[in-house]
Scaffold this active site. Structure first.
Site, PDB file in Angstrom:
ATOM      1  N   ARG A 195     -21.045  15.524 -52.798  1.00 31.49           N
ATOM      2  CA  ARG A 195     -20.479  14.973 -54.022  1.00 31.49           C
ATOM      3  C   ARG A 195     -20.107  16.098 -54.972  1.00 31.49           C
ATOM      4  O   ARG A 195     -20.554  17.240 -54.825  1.00 31.49           O
ATOM      5  CB  ARG A 195     -21.450  14.001 -54.679  1.00 31.49           C
ATOM      6  CG  ARG A 195     -22.824  14.587 -54.920  1.00 31.49           C
ATOM      7  CD  ARG A 195     -23.703  13.651 -55.671  1.00 31.49           C
ATOM      8  NE  ARG A 195     -24.216  14.329 -56.855  1.00 31.49           N
ATOM      9  CZ  ARG A 195     -24.564  13.735 -57.961  1.00 31.49           C
ATOM     10  NH1 ARG A 195     -24.439  12.435 -58.067  1.00 31.49           N
ATOM     11  NH2 ARG A 195     -25.034  14.414 -58.971  1.00 31.49           N
TER      12      ARG A 195
ATOM     13  N   ASN B  40       2.016  30.962 -75.739  1.00 36.96           N
ATOM     14  CA  ASN B  40       3.334  30.353 -75.489  1.00 36.96           C
ATOM     15  C   ASN B  40       3.322  28.823 -75.351  1.00 36.96           C
ATOM     16  O   ASN B  40       4.310  28.182 -75.650  1.00 36.96           O
ATOM     17  CB  ASN B  40       4.061  31.026 -74.320  1.00 36.96           C
ATOM     18  CG  ASN B  40       3.323  30.923 -73.013  1.00 36.96           C
ATOM     19  OD1 ASN B  40       2.115  30.660 -72.992  1.00 36.96           O
ATOM     20  ND2 ASN B  40       4.016  31.116 -71.923  1.00 36.96           N
TER      21      ASN B  40
ATOM     22  N   PRO C  50      -8.561  29.697 -78.995  1.00 33.89           N
ATOM     23  CA  PRO C  50      -7.104  29.631 -79.237  1.00 33.89           C
ATOM     24  C   PRO C  50      -6.484  31.031 -79.305  1.00 33.89           C
ATOM     25  O   PRO C  50      -7.196  31.999 -79.575  1.00 33.89           O
ATOM     26  CB  PRO C  50      -7.002  28.942 -80.605  1.00 33.89           C
ATOM     27  CG  PRO C  50      -8.375  28.840 -81.144  1.00 33.89           C
ATOM     28  CD  PRO C  50      -9.344  29.457 -80.204  1.00 33.89           C
TER      29      PRO C  50
ATOM     30  N   GLY D 208      -9.475  38.158 -78.872  1.00 35.99           N
ATOM     31  CA  GLY D 208      -9.556  38.147 -77.416  1.00 35.99           C
ATOM     32  C   GLY D 208     -10.747  38.926 -76.868  1.00 35.99           C
ATOM     33  O   GLY D 208     -11.457  38.445 -75.980  1.00 35.99           O
TER      34      GLY D 208
ATOM     35  N   SER E  31      -2.071  37.112 -69.678  1.00 33.99           N
ATOM     36  CA  SER E  31      -1.436  38.163 -68.883  1.00 33.99           C
ATOM     37  C   SER E  31      -2.373  38.649 -67.778  1.00 33.99           C
ATOM     38  O   SER E  31      -3.594  38.455 -67.839  1.00 33.99           O
ATOM     39  CB  SER E  31      -1.056  39.331 -69.794  1.00 33.99           C
ATOM     40  OG  SER E  31      -2.237  39.873 -70.331  1.00 33.99           O
TER      41      SER E  31
ATOM     42  N   GLU F 291      -4.338  31.620 -64.642  1.00 34.46           N
ATOM     43  CA  GLU F 291      -2.877  31.495 -64.600  1.00 34.46           C
ATOM     44  C   GLU F 291      -2.333  32.712 -65.311  1.00 34.46           C
ATOM     45  O   GLU F 291      -2.346  32.777 -66.539  1.00 34.46           O
ATOM     46  CB  GLU F 291      -2.430  30.207 -65.294  1.00 34.46           C
ATOM     47  CG  GLU F 291      -2.908  28.931 -64.635  1.00 34.46           C
ATOM     48  CD  GLU F 291      -2.364  28.752 -63.226  1.00 34.46           C
ATOM     49  OE1 GLU F 291      -1.388  29.429 -62.853  1.00 34.46           O
ATOM     50  OE2 GLU F 291      -2.932  27.935 -62.485  1.00 34.46           O
TER      51      GLU F 291
ATOM     52  N   CYS G 215       5.804  32.028 -68.438  1.00 39.89           N
ATOM     53  CA  CYS G 215       5.356  32.680 -67.202  1.00 39.89           C
ATOM     54  C   CYS G 215       6.341  32.391 -66.084  1.00 39.89           C
ATOM     55  O   CYS G 215       6.536  33.198 -65.191  1.00 39.89           O
ATOM     56  CB  CYS G 215       3.968  32.178 -66.836  1.00 39.89           C
ATOM     57  SG  CYS G 215       3.895  30.389 -66.771  1.00 39.89           S
ATOM     58  N   ASP G 216       6.990  31.202 -66.135  1.00 32.40           N
ATOM     59  CA  ASP G 216       7.916  30.813 -65.071  1.00 32.40           C
ATOM     60  C   ASP G 216       9.374  31.126 -65.426  1.00 32.40           C
ATOM     61  O   ASP G 216      10.304  30.544 -64.881  1.00 32.40           O
ATOM     62  CB  ASP G 216       7.740  29.324 -64.711  1.00 32.40           C
ATOM     63  CG  ASP G 216       7.741  28.407 -65.927  1.00 32.40           C
ATOM     64  OD1 ASP G 216       7.979  28.904 -67.046  1.00 32.40           O
ATOM     65  OD2 ASP G 216       7.525  27.194 -65.769  1.00 32.40           O
TER      66      ASP G 216
ATOM     67  N   HIS H 106       6.976  24.424 -64.748  1.00 32.18           N
ATOM     68  CA  HIS H 106       5.696  23.835 -64.352  1.00 32.18           C
ATOM     69  C   HIS H 106       5.496  22.440 -64.922  1.00 32.18           C
ATOM     70  O   HIS H 106       4.742  21.650 -64.369  1.00 32.18           O
ATOM     71  CB  HIS H 106       4.548  24.738 -64.790  1.00 32.18           C
ATOM     72  CG  HIS H 106       4.574  26.082 -64.122  1.00 32.18           C
ATOM     73  ND1 HIS H 106       3.871  27.168 -64.572  1.00 32.18           N
ATOM     74  CD2 HIS H 106       5.232  26.515 -63.010  1.00 32.18           C
ATOM     75  CE1 HIS H 106       4.082  28.200 -63.772  1.00 32.18           C
ATOM     76  NE2 HIS H 106       4.915  27.835 -62.836  1.00 32.18           N
ATOM     77  N   GLY H 107       6.153  22.180 -66.035  1.00 30.15           N
ATOM     78  CA  GLY H 107       6.046  20.851 -66.638  1.00 30.15           C
ATOM     79  C   GLY H 107       4.600  20.464 -66.873  1.00 30.15           C
ATOM     80  O   GLY H 107       3.766  21.299 -67.230  1.00 30.15           O
TER      81      GLY H 107
END
Ligand code: NAP
Length: 518
Positions: free
Chosen positions: A170, A184, A208, A240, A260, A279, A313-314, A472-473
């Site tokens: 499980r 972004n 954030p 960061g 990045s 990502e 990114c895309d 990517h939507g």
């Protein structure tokens, strides 16, 4: 030549958030809205105020109360000790209801959310509203995530040693997910990570981006109104580097970073063994075959290069065109790009708004200069129009030995600029795509199924878009990188596997007379 709006900056940007629901989040000091942090189930102020500027003109539009490392660590500890159990002990159906209610509230406050994105992120109006609507859609698709949650049943009678026993595998929530958000897509990315983390019963701590944290703080307030248990959620307004130190603590089980590649590497080094979803950097190739619909390819590639000023990114950064159609595609692409309008993101006619900061524009300018010095030719754009405003650039580099040495080829420049070059066949296109350090997505335009099949098999990327530019939507189709572009996948029904731990439970009934074997 690009189309330009009459003036790049219409008037001084301001937030104008009047809705009562946000009163608890915002304090006003000398007319400036100061946003609080949300920790330990409450909105708090601290002694450290960081100014937030608008990319529209660089002026200060707000402040946020920042947390010290100690304050943030104590908040994390509370989520770890209490909040994660509140999330896990809430019935799954109730968690779904909360997400559904958050979608309703975001719908109700969509104008203010979109306006805040425009002013804080410099996103053109249409794209900003698109991001709000995508976030709402993502919340409404949450039930689809559940397709991987049920787990497995394994009968024991396939192995002599496990006869008269059975196993269940499980999935259960790890506990605390730390979501580190890029500038972004601040709103969508926070919502997306929230859906797949909270749905299976994790608590979530959001970090954030320092440049545009405001939409996330507004959304957090709506999430609480929707019924998120306050102790399962925290927003850590920290820089960061501090986030990296916090991620290393034992109070974080999973780190979901979108950012990045350099940040990803630093984070893993600092935080050590954890579950990671990463990502990371991208910048994608688009490959145009000789039998492509060139008009369609050109208009889609232009969008892939220029939308959100290349801060995606895309975003398309390399255009590889089969030789017989190179000149025609090039002309069409130059014309599609020139039809874009550059201007104030608040103007509904604007296609290309400002970059997030001046430093990115400086880097964009330097990398174009280098390409030109080494033999590249600017076909369209490439001029700087102000501190943050640029003309999306298309640069032709005919010699492939030169191409692969350029900064624009080797690194991700997070602004609108793409290299274009002819290729003699698909093998060359594959070689030039795979030689880059990134492997996020690729686009292919064409019809020849044999060539497409070969490209699909050999391109080392996470997603391939055929006759479409990479987008990517809401993650209906999963996305994520290979090589330096990341670890894991985001997408409906996919990320949930990475924020839940598998647990195997073996029931032994030997000798109880339940099974009778021949
Ligand atoms: P970034 O500079 O890497 O920052 C991303 C987030 O990481 C921010 O919240 C940042 O905080 C934080 N951060 C910075 N250093 C850190 C550290 N040492 N430890 C932990 N967290 C740290 O990226 P960005 O400029 O915001 O976003 C653009 C990048 O994101 C591009 O490379 C883009 O390709 C990538 N991206 C990838 C995808 C994908 O799906 N693969 C999607 C979107 C964006 P501060 O803001 O406080 O510095």
């Amino acid at each position: 030549m690009y189309l330009k709006m009459e003036s790049l900056i219409k008037e001084k940007p301001s937030l104008a958030i009047e809705d009562k629901v946000f009163d608890e989040v915002i304090e006003r000091k000398n007319g400036l809205p100061i946003f609080k942090a949300f920790i330990d189930g409450q909105w708090i102020s601290t002694r450290d105020v960081k100014e937030i500027v608008s990319p529209i003109d660089g002026s200060v539009i707000a402040g946020i109360y920042r947390l010290s490392y100690e304050e943030a660590l104590s908040a994390l500890r509370n989520v770890y000790t209490k909040g994660r159990w509140s999330a896990r002990n809430m019935p799954g159906s109730r968690r779904l209801e909360v997400l559904e209610k958050l979608a309703d509230l975001m719908e109700e406050y969509r104008e203010v959310l979109a306006r805040t994105l425009v002013v804080n992120a410099g996103k053109p109006v249409r794209s900003a509203m698109g991001e709000v609507l995508a976030s709402i859609d993502r919340l409404r698709r949450a039930p689809l995530d559940l397709r991987v949650l049920p787990g497995d049943y394994i009968p024991g009678d396939w192995d002599i040693h496990t006869l008269e026993s059975e196993g269940i595998v499980r999935r259960e929530p790890y506990g605390v997910v730390m979501a580190i958000i890029p500038f972004n897509y601040p709103l969508f990315d926070a919502v997306n990570k929230m859906v797949y983390s909270f749905l299976p019963g994790n608590a979530i701590v959001i970090k954030p981006p320092s440049s545009d944290p405001l939409p996330i703080l507004l959304m957090t307030k709506l999430a609480l109104e929707a019924g998120f248990p306050p102790d399962t959620l925290a927003v850590l307004n920290v820089p960061g580097k501090t986030a990296g130190e916090l991620a290393a603590s034992r109070y974080v089980h999973v780190v979901s970073l979108t950012g990045s590649t350099e940040t990803g590497v630093n984070l893993i080094r600092r935080a050590g063994i954890k579950q990671y979803i990463m990502e990371l950097g991208g910048g994608d190739p688009a490959i145009v075959l000789e039998d492509a619909d060139l008009g369609l390819a050109a208009s889609k590639i232009a969008k892939g290069i220029a939308s959100y000023t290349g801060q995606r990114c895309d975003s398309i950064k390399l255009v590889l065109v089969e030789e017989p159609v190179y000149e025609e595609l090039k002309e069409k692409l130059m014309s599609s790009l020139s039809n874009l309008r550059i201007g104030d993101p608040r103007d509904p006619e604007t296609d290309v708004g400002p970059l997030i900061d001046k430093e990115t524009a400086d880097e964009w300018e330097r990398s174009i200069k280098e390409a030109v010095e080494k033999g590249g030719r600017i076909l369209v754009g490439g001029r700087r129009l102000g501190d943050r405003y640029i003309e999306p650039a298309l640069i032709e580099v005919l010699d492939h030995d030169t191409l692969v040495k350029l900064k624009l080829y080797k690194e991700e420049i997070f602004a609108s600029v793409a290299l274009i070059t002819p290729v003699e066949n698909v093998d060359k296109a594959i070689a030039l795509s795979n030689q880059r350090r990134y492997g996020l997505d690729a686009a292919i335009f064409g019809r020849d199924i044999t060539k497409i099949r070969k490209l699909v098999r050999l391109l080392e990327v996470g997603a391939i878009y055929i006759n479409e530019y990479p987008r990517h939507g809401i993650g209906y189709y999963p996305f994520g990188g290979r090589r330096d572009s990341g670890i894991g996948r985001e997408g409906i029904g996919y990320s949930i596997e990475q924020v839940t731990a598998m647990k195997t439970i073996v029931y032994n009934y030997k000798g109880y007379g339940i099974w009778e074997y021949m």
